[in-house]
Design a protein around this motif. Structure first.
Motif, PDB file in Angstrom:
ATOM      1  N   GLN A  20      16.215  20.528 -16.087  1.00  0.00           N
ATOM      2  CA  GLN A  20      17.192  21.464 -15.526  1.00  0.00           C
ATOM      3  C   GLN A  20      18.618  21.013 -15.836  1.00  0.00           C
ATOM      4  OE1 GLN A  20      15.590  21.393 -11.478  1.00  0.00           O
ATOM      5  NE2 GLN A  20      15.209  23.587 -11.645  1.00  0.00           N
ATOM      6  N   ILE A  21      18.878  19.733 -15.671  1.00  0.00           N
ATOM      7  CA  ILE A  21      20.217  19.213 -15.969  1.00  0.00           C
ATOM      8  C   ILE A  21      20.544  19.390 -17.445  1.00  0.00           C
ATOM      9  CG2 ILE A  21      21.629  17.116 -16.082  1.00  0.00           C
ATOM     10  CD1 ILE A  21      20.096  16.167 -13.544  1.00  0.00           C
ATOM     11  N   VAL A  22      19.597  19.051 -18.301  1.00  0.00           N
ATOM     12  CA  VAL A  22      19.822  19.131 -19.752  1.00  0.00           C
ATOM     13  C   VAL A  22      20.054  20.576 -20.193  1.00  0.00           C
ATOM     14  CG1 VAL A  22      18.714  18.811 -22.012  1.00  0.00           C
ATOM     15  CG2 VAL A  22      18.610  16.995 -20.286  1.00  0.00           C
ATOM     16  N   VAL A  23      19.201  21.495 -19.763  1.00  0.00           N
ATOM     17  CA  VAL A  23      19.357  22.903 -20.159  1.00  0.00           C
ATOM     18  C   VAL A  23      20.663  23.466 -19.609  1.00  0.00           C
ATOM     19  CG1 VAL A  23      18.400  25.228 -19.915  1.00  0.00           C
ATOM     20  CG2 VAL A  23      16.904  23.322 -20.490  1.00  0.00           C
ATOM     21  N   GLY A  24      20.974  23.169 -18.357  1.00  0.00           N
ATOM     22  CA  GLY A  24      22.235  23.643 -17.775  1.00  0.00           C
ATOM     23  C   GLY A  24      23.440  23.124 -18.532  1.00  0.00           C
ATOM     24  N   ALA A  25      23.392  21.855 -18.940  1.00  0.00           N
ATOM     25  CA  ALA A  25      24.516  21.264 -19.667  1.00  0.00           C
ATOM     26  C   ALA A  25      24.620  21.799 -21.094  1.00  0.00           C
ATOM     27  CB  ALA A  25      24.382  19.741 -19.684  1.00  0.00           C
ATOM     28  N   LEU A  26      23.476  21.927 -21.762  1.00  0.00           N
ATOM     29  CA  LEU A  26      23.499  22.414 -23.152  1.00  0.00           C
ATOM     30  C   LEU A  26      23.990  23.859 -23.258  1.00  0.00           C
ATOM     31  CD1 LEU A  26      20.190  20.936 -24.634  1.00  0.00           C
ATOM     32  CD2 LEU A  26      22.538  20.244 -25.161  1.00  0.00           C
ATOM     33  N   TYR A  27      23.664  24.668 -22.267  1.00  0.00           N
ATOM     34  CA  TYR A  27      24.006  26.090 -22.310  1.00  0.00           C
ATOM     35  C   TYR A  27      25.053  26.438 -21.261  1.00  0.00           C
ATOM     36  CZ  TYR A  27      19.833  26.412 -25.201  1.00  0.00           C
ATOM     37  OH  TYR A  27      18.899  26.247 -26.193  1.00  0.00           O
ATOM     38  N   HIS A  28      25.931  25.482 -20.959  1.00  0.00           N
ATOM     39  CA  HIS A  28      26.873  25.637 -19.845  1.00  0.00           C
ATOM     40  C   HIS A  28      27.751  26.889 -19.953  1.00  0.00           C
ATOM     41  CE1 HIS A  28      28.796  24.084 -16.274  1.00  0.00           C
ATOM     42  NE2 HIS A  28      29.946  24.456 -16.801  1.00  0.00           N
ATOM     43  N   ASN A  29      28.171  27.244 -21.137  1.00  0.00           N
ATOM     44  CA  ASN A  29      29.045  28.418 -21.311  1.00  0.00           C
ATOM     45  C   ASN A  29      28.337  29.566 -22.012  1.00  0.00           C
ATOM     46  OD1 ASN A  29      31.356  27.193 -20.135  1.00  0.00           O
ATOM     47  ND2 ASN A  29      31.615  26.006 -22.010  1.00  0.00           N
ATOM     48  N   GLU A  30      27.032  29.637 -21.891  1.00  0.00           N
ATOM     49  CA  GLU A  30      26.259  30.618 -22.650  1.00  0.00           C
ATOM     50  C   GLU A  30      25.706  31.764 -21.810  1.00  0.00           C
ATOM     51  OE1 GLU A  30      25.936  30.715 -25.991  1.00  0.00           O
ATOM     52  OE2 GLU A  30      27.363  29.049 -25.971  1.00  0.00           O
ATOM     53  N   CYS A  31      26.312  32.015 -20.658  1.00  0.00           N
ATOM     54  CA  CYS A  31      25.870  33.151 -19.853  1.00  0.00           C
ATOM     55  C   CYS A  31      27.064  33.781 -19.135  1.00  0.00           C
ATOM     56  CB  CYS A  31      24.800  32.723 -18.845  1.00  0.00           C
ATOM     57  SG  CYS A  31      23.993  34.122 -18.026  1.00  0.00           S
ATOM     58  N   PRO A  32      27.926  34.476 -19.891  1.00  0.00           N
ATOM     59  CA  PRO A  32      29.081  35.108 -19.260  1.00  0.00           C
ATOM     60  C   PRO A  32      28.690  36.173 -18.229  1.00  0.00           C
ATOM     61  CG  PRO A  32      29.316  35.110 -21.652  1.00  0.00           C
ATOM     62  CD  PRO A  32      27.945  34.622 -21.342  1.00  0.00           C
ATOM     63  N   MET A  33      27.509  36.744 -18.382  1.00  0.00           N
ATOM     64  CA  MET A  33      27.054  37.764 -17.434  1.00  0.00           C
ATOM     65  C   MET A  33      26.892  37.188 -16.035  1.00  0.00           C
ATOM     66  SD  MET A  33      23.893  40.322 -17.929  1.00  0.00           S
ATOM     67  CE  MET A  33      23.717  41.762 -16.930  1.00  0.00           C
ATOM     68  N   GLN A  34      26.454  35.932 -15.943  1.00  0.00           N
ATOM     69  CA  GLN A  34      26.361  35.234 -14.648  1.00  0.00           C
ATOM     70  C   GLN A  34      26.584  33.747 -14.933  1.00  0.00           C
ATOM     71  OE1 GLN A  34      26.954  34.266 -11.671  1.00  0.00           O
ATOM     72  NE2 GLN A  34      26.023  36.168 -10.954  1.00  0.00           N
ATOM     73  N   HIS A  35      27.850  33.369 -14.932  1.00  0.00           N
ATOM     74  CA  HIS A  35      28.215  32.010 -15.358  1.00  0.00           C
ATOM     75  C   HIS A  35      27.785  30.918 -14.379  1.00  0.00           C
ATOM     76  CE1 HIS A  35      31.589  33.315 -12.857  1.00  0.00           C
ATOM     77  NE2 HIS A  35      31.778  32.035 -12.580  1.00  0.00           N
ATOM     78  N   PHE A  36      27.256  31.295 -13.207  1.00  0.00           N
ATOM     79  CA  PHE A  36      26.792  30.294 -12.251  1.00  0.00           C
ATOM     80  C   PHE A  36      25.369  29.785 -12.542  1.00  0.00           C
ATOM     81  CE2 PHE A  36      29.970  32.440  -9.455  1.00  0.00           C
ATOM     82  CZ  PHE A  36      30.810  31.340  -9.318  1.00  0.00           C
ATOM     83  N   ILE A  37      24.634  30.452 -13.419  1.00  0.00           N
ATOM     84  CA  ILE A  37      23.246  30.043 -13.686  1.00  0.00           C
ATOM     85  C   ILE A  37      23.160  28.622 -14.252  1.00  0.00           C
ATOM     86  CG2 ILE A  37      21.187  30.539 -15.070  1.00  0.00           C
ATOM     87  CD1 ILE A  37      21.658  33.505 -14.511  1.00  0.00           C
TER      88      ILE A  37
END
Length: 148
Positions: A20-37
Motif C-alpha cells: 500500500q505504501i509503495v503503490v501510494g508513493a509510486l502513483y502519488h500524483n496519478e489520480c486527479p479525479m480523487q487525489h486523496f486515494i
C-alpha cells in the motif's frame, strides 16, 4: 516456538501494508479525479505496519485501562480513516483510466484498482473475523466446560 510463528506471521502480514505504501508513493500524483486515494493508501499502509509493530509490545495484550484506551483510540482512527477511504474510492467508481481523454477526470488504473481491491479484501477479512468470533463464542464455552 510460538514466538517464532508470531514473528513470521507478522512479517507475512506486513506485505499488504508495504505494498500500500509503495503503490501510494509510486502513483502519488496519478489520480486527479480523487487525489486523496494515494494518500489513503500510504496512511493505511503506515497504520498497518505500526499496528503490527505495536502488537509486539507487552502492554497491548494486557487488559489494563491504558491498553483498553489505546486500543479504543486505535480502533476509532482505523474506522474513521477506512470509512473516509471507502468514500474516496467508491464515490468515483469507475474512473476514467485514459489520461489522454481528460486529465482532470483521470485516475491511474493500477492505483485505483489496487485501492479498490485492498478495500474489498479488508471487508472480507472483517466478515471472516466476525464469523470466527461468533463461532468461538458459540462453541468454545461448551468445549471448555465439557469433562475431559
Amino acid at each position: 516456538m510460538s514466538t517464532a510463528i508470531a514473528v513470521v506471521s507478522k512479517l507475512i502480514l506486513s506485505g499488504l501494508p508495504i505494498a500500500q505504501i509503495v503503490v501510494g508513493a509510486l502513483y502519488h500524483n496519478e489520480c486527479p479525479m480523487q487525489h486523496f486515494i494515494p494518500i489513503y493508501l500510504e496512511v493505511m499502509g503506515a497504520y498497518g505496519l505500526l499496528a503490527l509493530a505495536l502488537s509486539f509490545l507487552p502492554f497491548v495484550n494486557d487488559l489494563t485501562p491504558y491498553s483498553i484506551a489505546f486500543g479504543s483510540v486505535n480502533l476509532l482512527f482505523f474506522l474513521c480513516w477506512f470509512t473516509t477511504g471507502n468514500y474516496w474510492i467508491y464515490s468515483i467508481y469507475e474512473p476514467n483510466y485514459n489520461k489522454t481523454v481528460s486529465i482532470d477526470t483521470y485516475c491511474d488504473k493500477t492505483l485505483y484498482l489496487f485501492a479498490f481491491w485492498t478495500t474489498n479484501v479488508t471487508y472480507v477479512q472483517l466478515v471472516l473475523f466476525v464469523c470466527c468470533c461468533c463461532f468461538c463464542a458459540r462453541h468454545l464455552p461448551s468445549v471448555m466446560t465439557s469433562p475431559s
